[in-house]
Write a protein that holds these residues in place. Structure first.
Motif, short mmCIF file in Angstrom:
data_model
loop_
_atom_site.label_atom_id
_atom_site.label_comp_id
_atom_site.label_asym_id
_atom_site.label_seq_id
_atom_site.Cartn_x
_atom_site.Cartn_y
_atom_site.Cartn_z
N PHE A 167 0.88 -1.16 0.00
CA PHE A 167 0.00 0.00 0.00
C PHE A 167 0.92 1.22 0.00
CE2 PHE A 167 -2.63 -3.41 1.27
CZ PHE A 167 -3.95 -3.06 1.02
N GLN A 168 1.08 1.82 -1.16
CA GLN A 168 2.10 2.86 -1.36
C GLN A 168 1.57 4.26 -1.06
OE1 GLN A 168 3.92 3.23 -5.39
NE2 GLN A 168 3.77 5.42 -4.94
N PRO A 169 2.34 5.07 -0.34
CA PRO A 169 1.94 6.46 -0.12
C PRO A 169 2.34 7.34 -1.31
CG PRO A 169 4.01 6.05 1.01
CD PRO A 169 3.60 4.74 0.36
N ALA A 170 1.83 8.54 -1.34
CA ALA A 170 2.32 9.64 -2.19
C ALA A 170 2.50 9.27 -3.66
CB ALA A 170 3.63 10.19 -1.61
N GLU A 171 1.52 8.57 -4.22
CA GLU A 171 1.61 8.27 -5.66
C GLU A 171 1.37 9.51 -6.49
OE1 GLU A 171 0.65 7.61 -9.65
OE2 GLU A 171 -0.92 8.19 -8.25
#
Length: 377
Positions: A127-131
């Protein structure tokens, strides 16, 4: 996936939709996801990954490949204009890109893995931040906590308005463009507006730069695009001749090298114009996105999954002009980013009346599950 499980994912999606957080601020979103995964028995949970990122690890009993499935945590600084019960509760912020739906899909994959572990290798749910700002993937890759789980192959999807619901949109090679935000500052000299000849206004140079930048792609051999997105000349002071100007533009190309060439030409062109008018010039860059490149092996897994599920597949020839932060993973491992059609009449991404269609969740989960089964047995 039974109806009860699907309803849990829809409820999660709607809760996330109501509570969007911007890039770098996704703490509460991450907490909600961690809470959802408590019953899904991951072998390892990594929090605060590259900022507010999360990874859930499912281990197989035998040696094998590490595959990663990625979604995005962040929302957008856009007012939502929808008449729906789960409308954003946060003024000026929304999930009008569909990241809420992408999170629900990866959570659904977690549901599947909690019942049936991979036989070999390891599965990483990221779950990636700051895309949206192009900063998150780099922060993940540079985080030491991620290094022991470096994937051999990685997958992601993005919902695509304008295509039939649940249609898979796929392509080998370049899939989404490289881009970068360019800020150009021109500095002359203020004077009284009654005596403009005593100063040095950057007004004419600014106008020339804007026109020249947007015409520059005409001289390039490969596809490029320059979009001037903002410009400011001086201040709102009617007694003053302006002494400074700012131009902001987004530069795009299908390849990283072509984008970098476009950047170099843009700097050279604007420097020449500034010199002609006796102005100082400075350049600044922001929101840099790497081109997303689909590896043939990763593409094969995705294509086979769509066939097994008997989904409609559209093989596109021309890459998309928009950029995706997932492209950075393409520099480090084999990747596949594919599109999931969200409806021909669906509002476009980032439009204020966009809302992720819940009918896509099960299709997204099944696509990733088929890929995972193929890789891990």
């Amino acid at each position: 996936m039974n109806k009860s499980e699907l309803n849990q994912l829809i409820d999660l999606r709607k809760t996330l939709h109501q509570n969007p957080e911007l890039s770098g601020e996704e703490k509460e979103t991450a907490k909600r996801v961690v809470e959802f995964f408590k019953d899904l028995k991951p072998d390892e949970v990594i929090e605060n990954l590259g900022g507010n990122g999360l990874a859930f690890i499912y281990n197989g009993q035998e040696e094998g490949l590490t595959s990663m499935y990625r979604c995005e945590l962040d929302g957008l600084p856009i007012w939502e204009e929808n008449n729906i019960r789960h409308k954003s509760k946060v003024e000026g912020k929304s999930h009008v890109c569909g990241h809420d739906g992408h999170m629900a899909i990866i959570s659904g994959l977690g549901m599947k893995l909690s019942k049936e572990r991979p036989k070999k290798g390891k599965v990483v749910l990221l779950f990636q931040p700051a895309e949206e700002t192009g900063e998150g993937a780099l922060a993940i890759v540079e985080d030491k906590k991620f290094h022991k789980h470096n994937p051999d192959i990685a997958f992601a999807l993005h919902n695509l308005p304008g295509y039939e619901k649940n249609q898979i949109v796929i392509k080998k090679g370049a899939f989404a463009a490289a881009s970068v935000g360019l800020k150009i500052r021109l500095k002359g000299r203020n004077s009284h507006s009654a005596h403009p000849e005593a100063g040095n206004s950057p007004a004419e140079a600014m106008s020339k730069c804007i026109v020249a930048l947007e015409k520059l792609p005409d001289a390039m051999k490969k596809f490029t695009l320059v979009t001037v997105i903002h410009a400011r000349l001086g201040e709102m002071a009617f007694g003053t001749t302006p002494g400074e100007a700012l131009i902001c533009a987004t530069l795009r190309a299908y390849e990283n090298e072509t984008r970098d060439l476009l950047v170099a030409y843009s700097e050279k062109l604007c420097t020449q114009i500034a010199k002609e008018y006796g102005l100082e010039i400075a350049f600044e860059y922001t929101e840099s996105f790497t081109a997303t490149h689909n590896d043939p092996e990763a593409w094969e897994y995705g294509n086979e999954a769509a066939k097994k599920l008997k989904l409609k597949v559209k093989h596109i020839r021309i890459p998309f002009r928009w950029s995706e932060d997932f492209g950075l993973f393409s520099k480090h491992t084999k990747t596949l980013l594919f599109g999931l059609g969200s409806g021909k009449k669906q509002p476009q991404l980032h439009e204020p009346n966009f809302d992720f269609p819940d009918e896509l969740i099960e299709t997204g989960v099944n696509m990733f599950w088929e890929i995972a089964k193929d890789i891990h047995g």
